[in-house]
Design a protein around this motif. Structure first.
Motif, PDB file in Angstrom:
ATOM      1  N   PRO A 216       0.595  -1.160   0.004  1.00 59.12           N
ATOM      2  CA  PRO A 216       0.097   0.008  -0.014  1.00 59.12           C
ATOM      3  C   PRO A 216       0.686   1.255  -0.025  1.00 59.12           C
ATOM      4  O   PRO A 216       0.319   2.466  -0.296  1.00 59.12           O
ATOM      5  N   LEU A 217       2.167   1.177   0.446  1.00 57.38           N
ATOM      6  CA  LEU A 217       2.987   2.349   0.514  1.00 57.38           C
ATOM      7  C   LEU A 217       3.655   2.735  -0.912  1.00 57.38           C
ATOM      8  O   LEU A 217       4.349   3.825  -1.023  1.00 57.38           O
ATOM      9  N   LYS A 254      -0.691  -6.403  -5.630  1.00 57.35           N
ATOM     10  CA  LYS A 254      -0.812  -5.324  -6.722  1.00 57.35           C
ATOM     11  C   LYS A 254       0.659  -4.710  -6.673  1.00 57.35           C
ATOM     12  O   LYS A 254       0.538  -3.618  -7.361  1.00 57.35           O
ATOM     13  N   ALA A 255       1.567  -5.313  -6.292  1.00 61.20           N
ATOM     14  CA  ALA A 255       2.994  -4.464  -6.178  1.00 61.20           C
ATOM     15  C   ALA A 255       3.277  -4.150  -7.774  1.00 61.20           C
ATOM     16  O   ALA A 255       3.686  -3.045  -7.911  1.00 61.20           O
ATOM     17  N   LEU A 256       3.353  -5.061  -8.713  1.00 63.82           N
ATOM     18  CA  LEU A 256       3.587  -4.781 -10.016  1.00 63.82           C
ATOM     19  C   LEU A 256       2.860  -3.441 -10.607  1.00 63.82           C
ATOM     20  O   LEU A 256       3.518  -2.745 -11.133  1.00 63.82           O
ATOM     21  N   SER A 257       1.615  -3.302 -10.433  1.00 66.20           N
ATOM     22  CA  SER A 257       0.675  -2.389 -11.284  1.00 66.20           C
ATOM     23  C   SER A 257       1.104  -1.230 -10.377  1.00 66.20           C
ATOM     24  O   SER A 257       1.123  -0.182 -11.045  1.00 66.20           O
ATOM     25  N   ARG A 258       1.402  -1.259  -9.060  1.00 62.40           N
ATOM     26  CA  ARG A 258       1.729  -0.129  -8.560  1.00 62.40           C
ATOM     27  C   ARG A 258       3.217   0.553  -8.943  1.00 62.40           C
ATOM     28  O   ARG A 258       3.595   1.723  -8.947  1.00 62.40           O
ATOM     29  N   LEU A 259       4.037  -0.347  -8.938  1.00 64.25           N
ATOM     30  CA  LEU A 259       5.321   0.164  -9.478  1.00 64.25           C
ATOM     31  C   LEU A 259       5.293   0.845 -10.780  1.00 64.25           C
ATOM     32  O   LEU A 259       5.784   1.654 -10.944  1.00 64.25           O
ATOM     33  N   VAL A 260       4.517   0.150 -11.570  1.00 60.50           N
ATOM     34  CA  VAL A 260       4.325   0.796 -12.884  1.00 60.50           C
ATOM     35  C   VAL A 260       3.449   2.112 -12.634  1.00 60.50           C
ATOM     36  O   VAL A 260       4.255   3.021 -13.415  1.00 60.50           O
ATOM     37  N   ASP A 261       2.646   2.284 -12.105  1.00 60.22           N
ATOM     38  CA  ASP A 261       2.180   3.820 -11.907  1.00 60.22           C
ATOM     39  C   ASP A 261       3.050   4.635 -11.127  1.00 60.22           C
ATOM     40  O   ASP A 261       2.966   5.579 -11.505  1.00 60.22           O
ATOM     41  N   VAL A 262       3.887   3.977 -10.349  1.00 57.06           N
ATOM     42  CA  VAL A 262       5.083   5.012  -9.791  1.00 57.06           C
ATOM     43  C   VAL A 262       5.904   5.623 -10.767  1.00 57.06           C
ATOM     44  O   VAL A 262       6.406   6.753 -10.960  1.00 57.06           O
ATOM     45  N   VAL A 263       6.425   4.479 -11.682  1.00 56.01           N
ATOM     46  CA  VAL A 263       7.642   4.710 -12.752  1.00 56.01           C
ATOM     47  C   VAL A 263       6.881   5.744 -13.767  1.00 56.01           C
ATOM     48  O   VAL A 263       7.675   6.424 -14.425  1.00 56.01           O
ATOM     49  N   LYS A 264       5.882   5.515 -13.999  1.00 62.96           N
ATOM     50  CA  LYS A 264       5.047   6.261 -15.067  1.00 62.96           C
ATOM     51  C   LYS A 264       4.799   7.757 -14.615  1.00 62.96           C
ATOM     52  O   LYS A 264       4.968   8.532 -15.657  1.00 62.96           O
ATOM     53  N   GLY A 265       4.832   8.144 -13.404  1.00 61.74           N
ATOM     54  CA  GLY A 265       4.654   9.411 -13.080  1.00 61.74           C
ATOM     55  C   GLY A 265       5.655  10.091 -12.383  1.00 61.74           C
ATOM     56  O   GLY A 265       5.409  11.100 -11.901  1.00 61.74           O
ATOM     57  N   SER A 266       6.665   9.398 -12.219  1.00 62.69           N
ATOM     58  CA  SER A 266       8.089   9.920 -11.279  1.00 62.69           C
ATOM     59  C   SER A 266       9.067  10.421 -12.276  1.00 62.69           C
ATOM     60  O   SER A 266       9.292  10.106 -13.460  1.00 62.69           O
TER      61      SER A 266
END
Length: 454
Positions: A216-217, A254-266
């Protein structure tokens, strides 16, 4: 747990005057200990550094003995502040705690005790010190499971295992119910990012279901403080991506999809770098490779490559990840792609759904793992709130019923009818249309349903 003076700093604590002479008079510290303290306390950093270079283990032993024998909170916090100052100035000094002259001392016990019984300042500093000591633990200090019972150091090694478990337990507690409202979680993540370098900490953390507390973090950051927390969280995931049991937990979260969201917007290079390195570690696994393809990671990587990064390791990792993603796309059959799309629970009208050749060629694949994909499609009807996903799931179920020789019987046995019936009154016409088609095929048989559809 104590919450007095939650925002106390090391600098504030070090301004205190501690009556060391009184402690010697009451025999709580020795004459030698007092002499060491007089030489060290309230002196310039350069002078302290020289003393630690010359006689570091003696000071570590002294600090540990004070923490073990004294319980006055102000003094305990002061000694912890001295240790924190010492390690902050030079993190390599954590190795002093593993000096051979301290082999018979239980160097961990006072810090573990204060994790659970100290003020917040004591908890935070004890956690930080423990993590630093553990991260430089000599490889010779192995687990009890790795050595024979005859070893003289058996007792200390057993204690080491207990220490790791206690530390991990405290860290997980902070992630669930922080002792400090704003610093509990960041402190736990910071210490995890240090201590997860130790294999036994990884093992203990996974056994404590810690991976689920991290996920969740993993969320895009807006402030500098949340950016640091995000970076350290991703660092923890990267360290865990080297550990097989942790990878299994990451695969079902859901780690993978969350990591994708992070790298997409960082735009922060250190965050992008650690996430890309994590992807690089995980892509060799079939499950992750397929998910990364379906989450559109190739396009994201190509977009990242077009940006100006100063880190050569990042550029190299992006190139390697791009090559691996292209290989995965080549390897993935249409059914593999379909399977991953269903398991992720995000369905769309990609060409394969309405392709009669796809259903003809792959209908027997639906029998894998006791009709797992059919079961997931039916679960989606119960759990998804996305209209497009619901419509496609209804359509796919109707295709399975039509194309598989036992489709109607299997779908009926799996209670598909009850789930689909609930969607007949859905507010979205696309959902109701496909739910109706599915019901027709369930009730009337494939041939008549085709006639009605026409």
């Amino acid at each position: 747990m104590a919450m007095d003076q939650p925002d106390l700093t090391t600098q504030q604590v070090l301004k205190r005057d501690i009556p060391w002479e009184t402690y010697m008079t009451t025999e709580l510290i020795t004459g030698t200990g007092l002499q060491l303290l007089r030489n060290y306390d309230k002196k310039a950093q350069s002078h302290k550094a020289q003393l630690l270079d010359d006689d570091g283990p003696a000071y570590v032993r002294l600090f540990i003995s004070i923490l073990r024998d004294l319980f006055k909170e102000e003094t305990v916090e002061y000694v912890l502040a001295l240790i924190d100052e010492m390690l902050t100035a030079n993190p390599k000094r954590a190795r002093l705690f593993h000096d051979a002259s301290l082999a018979s001392d239980n160097i961990y016990e006072p810090f573990v005790r204060m994790l659970w019984k100290g003020s917040w300042f004591s908890q935070e500093k004890s956690c930080k010190v423990l993590s630093s000591i553990i991260s430089v633990k000599p490889k010779a200090q192995v687990s009890t499971s790795e050595i024979g019972e005859s070893s003289n150091s058996q007792k200390n090694i057993a204690t080491n295992d207990d220490v790791l478990n206690d530390l991990v337990k405290w860290l997980c507690t902070q992630l669930k119910e922080p002792s400090h409202p704003s610093r509990g979680v960041p402190t736990a993540i910071n210490c995890l990012s240090t201590s997860l370098k130790e294999p036994l900490v990884r093992s203990s953390f996974v056994q404590a279901e810690g991976v689920n507390l991290l996920v969740p973090l993993i969320t895009p950051a807006s402030t500098q403080q949340s950016l640091q927390l995000l970076y350290e969280t991703c660092l923890c995931v990267w360290l865990l991506s080297y550990y097989e049991p942790a990878i299994e937990h990451l695969a079902t979260s859901k780690a993978l999809s969350r990591l994708v969201d992070v790298v997409k917007g960082s735009t922060k290079e250190k965050v992008v770098r650690v996430v890309i390195l994590t992807f690089k570690n995980l892509i060799s696994r079939v499950t992750f490779g397929a998910q990364m393809v379906n989450l559109g990671l190739l396009q994201i990587v190509q977009s990242l490559k077009a940006q100006a990064w100063s880190d050569e390791d990042l550029l190299e990792a992006l190139n390697q990840l791009e090559d691996s993603l292209r290989e995965n796309i080549k390897k993935l059959s249409s059914f593999d792609k379909y399977k991953q799309e269903v398991i992720l629970g995000h369905l769309d009208w990609s060409p394969m759904h309405k392709d009669p050749f796809f259903w003809r060629d792959n209908i027997n694949n639906f029998e894998e793992n006791d009709f797992q994909i059919v079961r997931v499609l039916i679960t989606i009807l119960d759990t998804s709130n996305d209209s497009r996903t619901l419509a496609v799931a209804c359509f796919d179920l109707s295709q399975f019923i039509q194309c598989h020789s036992s489709g109607r019987i299997i779908a009926t046995d799996l209670k598909a009818k009850e789930r689909v019936m609930k969607l007949l009154n859905h507010e979205n016409p696309e959902v109701t249309k496909n739910a109706l088609l599915c019901i027709q095929r369930l009730f009337l048989g494939a041939r008549y349903a085709s006639f009605l559809q026409a």
